[in-house]
Design a protein around this motif. Structure first.
Motif, PDB file in Angstrom:
ATOM      1  N   LYS A 138       0.832  -1.206   0.000  1.00 18.41           N
ATOM      2  CA  LYS A 138       0.000   0.000   0.000  1.00 18.41           C
ATOM      3  C   LYS A 138       0.867   1.257   0.000  1.00 18.41           C
ATOM      4  O   LYS A 138       0.569   2.222  -0.700  1.00 18.41           O
ATOM      5  CB  LYS A 138      -0.918   0.000   1.218  1.00 18.41           C
ATOM      6  N   LEU A 139       1.942   1.267   0.788  1.00 22.07           N
ATOM      7  CA  LEU A 139       2.830   2.428   0.821  1.00 22.07           C
ATOM      8  C   LEU A 139       3.469   2.662  -0.542  1.00 22.07           C
ATOM      9  O   LEU A 139       3.640   3.810  -0.957  1.00 22.07           O
ATOM     10  CB  LEU A 139       3.901   2.264   1.903  1.00 22.07           C
ATOM     11  N   ASN A 140       3.813   1.577  -1.229  1.00 25.57           N
ATOM     12  CA  ASN A 140       4.381   1.722  -2.571  1.00 25.57           C
ATOM     13  C   ASN A 140       3.398   2.391  -3.522  1.00 25.57           C
ATOM     14  O   ASN A 140       3.785   3.197  -4.366  1.00 25.57           O
ATOM     15  CB  ASN A 140       4.825   0.363  -3.126  1.00 25.57           C
ATOM     16  N   GLU A 141       2.116   2.077  -3.386  1.00 23.41           N
ATOM     17  CA  GLU A 141       1.109   2.703  -4.240  1.00 23.41           C
ATOM     18  C   GLU A 141       1.075   4.210  -4.007  1.00 23.41           C
ATOM     19  O   GLU A 141       1.022   4.996  -4.960  1.00 23.41           O
ATOM     20  CB  GLU A 141      -0.263   2.083  -3.980  1.00 23.41           C
ATOM     21  N   TYR A 142       1.128   4.619  -2.740  1.00 21.79           N
ATOM     22  CA  TYR A 142       1.135   6.057  -2.440  1.00 21.79           C
ATOM     23  C   TYR A 142       2.449   6.697  -2.862  1.00 21.79           C
ATOM     24  O   TYR A 142       2.461   7.812  -3.393  1.00 21.79           O
ATOM     25  CB  TYR A 142       0.867   6.294  -0.948  1.00 21.79           C
ATOM     26  N   LYS A 143       3.535   5.985  -2.656  1.00 23.39           N
ATOM     27  CA  LYS A 143       4.848   6.513  -3.060  1.00 23.39           C
ATOM     28  C   LYS A 143       4.860   6.754  -4.566  1.00 23.39           C
ATOM     29  O   LYS A 143       5.321   7.797  -5.035  1.00 23.39           O
ATOM     30  CB  LYS A 143       5.953   5.526  -2.652  1.00 23.39           C
ATOM     31  N   ASN A 144       4.348   5.810  -5.325  1.00 21.73           N
ATOM     32  CA  ASN A 144       4.284   5.954  -6.786  1.00 21.73           C
ATOM     33  C   ASN A 144       3.426   7.144  -7.195  1.00 21.73           C
ATOM     34  O   ASN A 144       3.725   7.833  -8.167  1.00 21.73           O
ATOM     35  CB  ASN A 144       3.745   4.678  -7.435  1.00 21.73           C
ATOM     36  N   ALA A 145       2.364   7.399  -6.432  1.00 18.92           N
ATOM     37  CA  ALA A 145       1.479   8.525  -6.732  1.00 18.92           C
ATOM     38  C   ALA A 145       2.210   9.857  -6.588  1.00 18.92           C
ATOM     39  O   ALA A 145       1.822  10.848  -7.195  1.00 18.92           O
ATOM     40  CB  ALA A 145       0.255   8.501  -5.826  1.00 18.92           C
ATOM     41  N   TYR A 146       3.278   9.880  -5.794  1.00 18.65           N
ATOM     42  CA  TYR A 146       4.077  11.091  -5.635  1.00 18.65           C
ATOM     43  C   TYR A 146       5.297  11.080  -6.549  1.00 18.65           C
ATOM     44  O   TYR A 146       6.241  11.825  -6.351  1.00 18.65           O
ATOM     45  CB  TYR A 146       4.479  11.278  -4.165  1.00 18.65           C
ATOM     46  N   GLY A 147       5.265  10.203  -7.561  1.00 18.30           N
ATOM     47  CA  GLY A 147       6.287  10.212  -8.597  1.00 18.30           C
ATOM     48  C   GLY A 147       7.560   9.464  -8.282  1.00 18.30           C
ATOM     49  O   GLY A 147       8.531   9.528  -9.028  1.00 18.30           O
ATOM     50  N   ASN A 148       7.571   8.713  -7.190  1.00 15.86           N
ATOM     51  CA  ASN A 148       8.770   7.959  -6.833  1.00 15.86           C
ATOM     52  C   ASN A 148       8.514   6.486  -7.107  1.00 15.86           C
ATOM     53  O   ASN A 148       7.710   5.857  -6.426  1.00 15.86           O
ATOM     54  CB  ASN A 148       9.118   8.188  -5.363  1.00 15.86           C
TER      55      ASN A 148
END
Length: 119
Positions: free
Chosen positions: A48-58
């Motif tokens: 789940k954290l990876n999904e949010y991290k990806n949403a911030y371009g990382n």
């Protein structure tokens, strides 16, 4: 930096560092910045954290060995400071639903730092 508890204790004593443990994992508190969640499975938390991290371009994946790299979250908070308040509110909700169980040491630390900011 995986190591045995005795090695961690030795490191802390050598470097005059205080140890603190939280239950469930620190990742559970990180997730509270984005959603109210009762999840405790580390693999699910990291996903789940990876999904949010990806949403911030990382796009570099968070793993057990890289979870301490929080530059992406720092950038997200800088872009949207309300994330800190959201985390506190969501974590407090979680605490209420887990009566008698320890939550996260870091939650109390963040609340304390916020109280100092107001003084």
């Amino acid at each position: 930096m995986p190591m045995s508890y005795s090695k961690l204790q030795e490191y802390a004593q050598t470097h005059s560092v205080e140890l603190a443990f939280s239950s469930p994992q620190f990742e559970a508190f990180l997730l509270q910045h984005f959603e109210q969640s009762g999840e405790i499975c580390q693999d699910v938390l990291l996903k789940k954290l990876n999904e949010y991290k990806n949403a911030y371009g990382n796009t570099i994946a968070i793993s057990k060995s890289t979870k301490a790299d929080l530059d992406w979250l720092s950038q997200a908070i800088f872009a949207k400071p309300k994330l800190i308040e959201t985390a506190i509110i969501n974590a407090n909700q979680r605490i209420r639903h887990q009566k008698g169980k320890p939550f996260l040491t870091v939650q109390k630390l963040v609340e304390y730092l916020k109280s100092l900011e107001m003084k």
